[in-house]
Each structure stands twice: as structure tokens, then as C-alpha cells.
Write an enzyme that holds these catalytic residues in place. Structure first.
Site, PDB file in Angstrom:
ATOM      1  N   PHE A  97       0.854  -1.181   0.000  1.00  0.00           N
ATOM      2  CA  PHE A  97       0.000   0.000   0.000  1.00  0.00           C
ATOM      3  C   PHE A  97       0.896   1.239   0.000  1.00  0.00           C
ATOM      4  O   PHE A  97       1.982   1.233   0.592  1.00  0.00           O
ATOM      5  CB  PHE A  97      -0.917   0.011   1.240  1.00  0.00           C
ATOM      6  CG  PHE A  97      -1.877  -1.150   1.286  1.00  0.00           C
ATOM      7  CD1 PHE A  97      -2.749  -1.406   0.240  1.00  0.00           C
ATOM      8  CD2 PHE A  97      -1.910  -2.002   2.396  1.00  0.00           C
ATOM      9  CE1 PHE A  97      -3.633  -2.480   0.283  1.00  0.00           C
ATOM     10  CE2 PHE A  97      -2.796  -3.069   2.448  1.00  0.00           C
ATOM     11  CZ  PHE A  97      -3.661  -3.310   1.388  1.00  0.00           C
ATOM     12  N   THR A  98       0.432   2.279  -0.654  1.00  0.00           N
ATOM     13  CA  THR A  98       1.248   3.488  -0.819  1.00  0.00           C
ATOM     14  C   THR A  98       1.642   4.111   0.525  1.00  0.00           C
ATOM     15  O   THR A  98       0.814   4.262   1.421  1.00  0.00           O
ATOM     16  CB  THR A  98       0.453   4.542  -1.620  1.00  0.00           C
ATOM     17  OG1 THR A  98       0.045   3.966  -2.845  1.00  0.00           O
ATOM     18  CG2 THR A  98       1.314   5.774  -1.878  1.00  0.00           C
ATOM     19  N   HIS A  99       2.899   4.468   0.606  1.00  0.00           N
ATOM     20  CA  HIS A  99       3.387   5.241   1.742  1.00  0.00           C
ATOM     21  C   HIS A  99       3.309   6.719   1.371  1.00  0.00           C
ATOM     22  O   HIS A  99       3.716   7.078   0.247  1.00  0.00           O
ATOM     23  CB  HIS A  99       4.843   4.845   2.056  1.00  0.00           C
ATOM     24  CG  HIS A  99       5.493   5.749   3.047  1.00  0.00           C
ATOM     25  ND1 HIS A  99       5.309   5.609   4.404  1.00  0.00           N
ATOM     26  CD2 HIS A  99       6.310   6.828   2.874  1.00  0.00           C
ATOM     27  CE1 HIS A  99       6.005   6.546   5.027  1.00  0.00           C
ATOM     28  NE2 HIS A  99       6.618   7.305   4.125  1.00  0.00           N
ATOM     29  N   PRO A 100       2.821   7.599   2.196  1.00  0.00           N
ATOM     30  CA  PRO A 100       2.272   7.380   3.528  1.00  0.00           C
ATOM     31  C   PRO A 100       0.761   7.605   3.547  1.00  0.00           C
ATOM     32  O   PRO A 100       0.293   8.641   3.995  1.00  0.00           O
ATOM     33  CB  PRO A 100       2.969   8.460   4.354  1.00  0.00           C
ATOM     34  CG  PRO A 100       3.082   9.627   3.375  1.00  0.00           C
ATOM     35  CD  PRO A 100       3.068   9.046   1.972  1.00  0.00           C
TER      36      PRO A 100
ATOM     37  N   GLU B 124      -1.913   2.426   4.558  1.00  0.00           N
ATOM     38  CA  GLU B 124      -0.665   1.715   4.833  1.00  0.00           C
ATOM     39  C   GLU B 124      -0.722   1.044   6.211  1.00  0.00           C
ATOM     40  O   GLU B 124      -0.079   0.019   6.447  1.00  0.00           O
ATOM     41  CB  GLU B 124       0.501   2.707   4.771  1.00  0.00           C
ATOM     42  CG  GLU B 124       1.867   2.072   4.742  1.00  0.00           C
ATOM     43  CD  GLU B 124       2.971   3.117   4.876  1.00  0.00           C
ATOM     44  OE1 GLU B 124       2.703   4.230   5.371  1.00  0.00           O
ATOM     45  OE2 GLU B 124       4.105   2.805   4.497  1.00  0.00           O
TER      46      GLU B 124
END
Ligand SMILES: Cc1cc2nc3c(=O)[nH]c(=O)nc-3n(C[C@H](O)[C@H](O)[C@H](O)COP(=O)(O)OP(=O)(O)OC[C@H]3O[C@@H](n4cnc5c(N)ncnc54)[C@H](O)[C@@H]3O)c2cc1C
Length: 232
Positions: free
Chosen positions: A214-217, A221
Site C-alpha cells: 500500500f502506498t506510503h504514507p 498503509e
């Protein structure tokens, strides 16, 4: 928030706002203090004037129309949908009742309300999103479960935005690892709960959620961290 309270007693204090005591005036249970009191007393269905009993349509003790899992009333061929049939009163559920009726009246396959996941979001601050079984419901059914709970203060995006109140919680089946239910109280809690609900619809396991990128931030996440808390 006190859910399911039958009777409340509130007294106004001269300077300190409201003093809420759950139960009767003499009740010795938990005591809550606050500046405002919102009492949500429920709604009654508008069925009385319809004299549905005359047509043989059964109502329950609270005046809601009784239906089976196909939304059919006690009179074959007569259906009820939406709030008037009782149960959770949500716009999205009324919409879905339409899907069920459409299938059962003019579709080719019968549709049932039996296994549908009914999510909801309470638009408090921060939001509360819920879907599927609660821990208490799962335990009451005698299911073998695992439970994980992550404070929002452990979610990087929440720390960055300064909104660290709340938590993410998930209940999974101990044998299959499938997600049975979730609660997210926090910033965009309803949106995050919906991500978990989609995983439930796809019957993903806690391992799939822990291992997904999942994309940070993003707040999402935090789902990696939440689902990594389960035993493999
Ligand atoms: C203040 C408030 C906030 C809400 N917020 C949310 C929310 O954020 N999210 C959510 O999912 N749900 C929310 N709800 C619940 C949601 O509004 C209902 O679940 C939804 O509208 C139910 O749809 P329905 O079609 O079953 O009934 P309704 O939308 O109530 O429609 C019933 C219709 O039938 C009509 N009617 C009644 N009696 C008769 C009669 N005898 N003859 C002809 N017509 C009749 C009524 O006038 C009405 O137009 C909220 C409800 C309230 C009151």
C-alpha cells in the site's frame, strides 16, 4: 457514546454542563460527564395507517413488516423493502433491497439477504466505520478467532496529520485466516473500513493484507501493520 441504553437520567449542573448517568436516577452504574447530550431514541415505521393486518401481512411487535430472506412478506407475492422491514436503517441497504427484489421479481436467479455484508459509518469526529462480525458476535457464535487492534497513533499518516485518535481492529477466522469483521475509528475511518470490506468480499486472508503493498504514507498503509499482527 452509550449504545443500547434503555433509559437515561441527565442532570444539568450549574457550571459544568451535563452530568449523564445511565439508567434510573438511583442507578449506581457508570457516570459520564460532558457539555452536551444527544439522545438518539430510534424511529417508528409508518405502517399503522395501512392496516396491513387486514391483508394478512404480518408486522412485528414494533410495527415493522416481517419479511423472509427474499424480502417476501407473510403474503406470497407481496414484498417489503427498506426501513419499513426493520433491521439496520441505511440508505445503502434500501438500495441493495432493490437489487434483491429486482432479481427475485424479474431476474433469472433468486437473490437473498442472508450473506450480505452490511457496513455502516457513523459520521462522528473522527469517523467510525464498521463491517461484518464484531468480536463479541464471533465469540457468541463459538467461532475460533484471532483479533488485532492497532492504535491510530501507530499509523504514520495519522501521526503526520496530527489526528491520532482512534484505532483499527480486525477479527479473523483462526482456521482459514479470512477476515470476519472490522472496526475503524479514526480519520477517514469509513473509507478505510471499506477497503477491508472489499477484502472480505474477495475472501482475502490476513496474510494477503499484511503482504500487500500500500502506498506510503497513506492511512491505508496502516492495514499492513494491523494485519501483520496476526499469527501466521
Ligand atoms: C436524520 C437522518 C439522517 C440519516 N443519515 C443517514 C446516513 O448518513 N446514511 C445512511 O445510510 N442512512 C441515513 N439515514 C437513514 C436513511 O435515510 C434511510 O435508511 C433511508 O432513507 C430508507 O429508505 P426507504 O426508501 O426505506 O425509506 P424513506 O427514504 O423513508 O422513504 C419512504 C417514502 O415513503 C413515503 N410514505 C410513507 N408512508 C406512505 C404512505 N402511506 N403512502 C405513500 N407514501 C408513503 C415517505 O413519504 C417517503 O418518501 C438517515 C435518516 C435520518 C432520519
Amino acid at each position: 457514546m452509550v449504545a443500547g441504553a434503555r433509559q437515561n437520567y441527565a442532570s444539568r449542573l450549574a457550571q459544568d454542563g451535563l452530568d449523564l448517568i445511565e439508567g434510573e436516577a438511583h442507578f449506581t452504574g457508570p457516570k459520564f460527564e460532558g457539555s452536551h447530550l444527544l439522545s438518539a431514541i430510534g424511529r417508528i415505521p409508518n405502517t399503522e395507517a395501512l392496516t396491513l393486518e387486514a391483508a394478512g401481512i404480518r408486522l412485528n411487535d414494533h410495527g415493522f413488516i416481517e419479511v423472509d430472506e427474499y424480502l417476501e412478506t407473510s403474503v406470497p407475492g407481496v414484498y417489503a423493502m427498506g426501513d419499513v422491514k426493520g433491521g439496520p436503517a441505511f440508505t445503502h441497504l434500501s438500495y441493495d433491497d432493490y437489487r434483491i427484489l429486482h432479481a427475485n421479481l424479474i431476474g433469472h436467479e433468486k437473490a437473498s439477504t442472508r450473506d450480505r455484508i452490511v457496513p455502516y459509518t457513523v459520521f462522528i469526529d473522527p469517523q467510525l466505520g464498521r463491517a461484518g462480525m464484531t468480536e463479541r458476535e464471533a465469540r457468541a457464535q463459538g467461532r475460533a478467532i484471532q483479533v488485532a487492534k492497532l492504535p491510530m497513533s501507530a499509523v504514520i499518516r495519522a501521526v503526520e496529520t496530527g489526528e491520532t485518535r482512534g484505532f483499527m481492529k480486525a477479527v479473523v477466522d483462526a482456521d482459514s485466516g479470512q477476515i470476519l469483521g472490522c472496526t475503524v475509528l479514526g480519520s477517514e475511518g469509513g473509507e478505510i473500513m471499506t477497503m477491508i470490506q472489499v477484502a472480505m468480499l474477495g475472501k482475502l486472508t490476513h496474510t494477503a493484507m499484511a503482504d500487500a503493498i500500500f502506498t506510503h504514507p497513506l492511512l491505508a498503509e496502516g492495514l499492513n501493520t494491523l494485519f501483520a499482527m496476526f499469527d501466521a
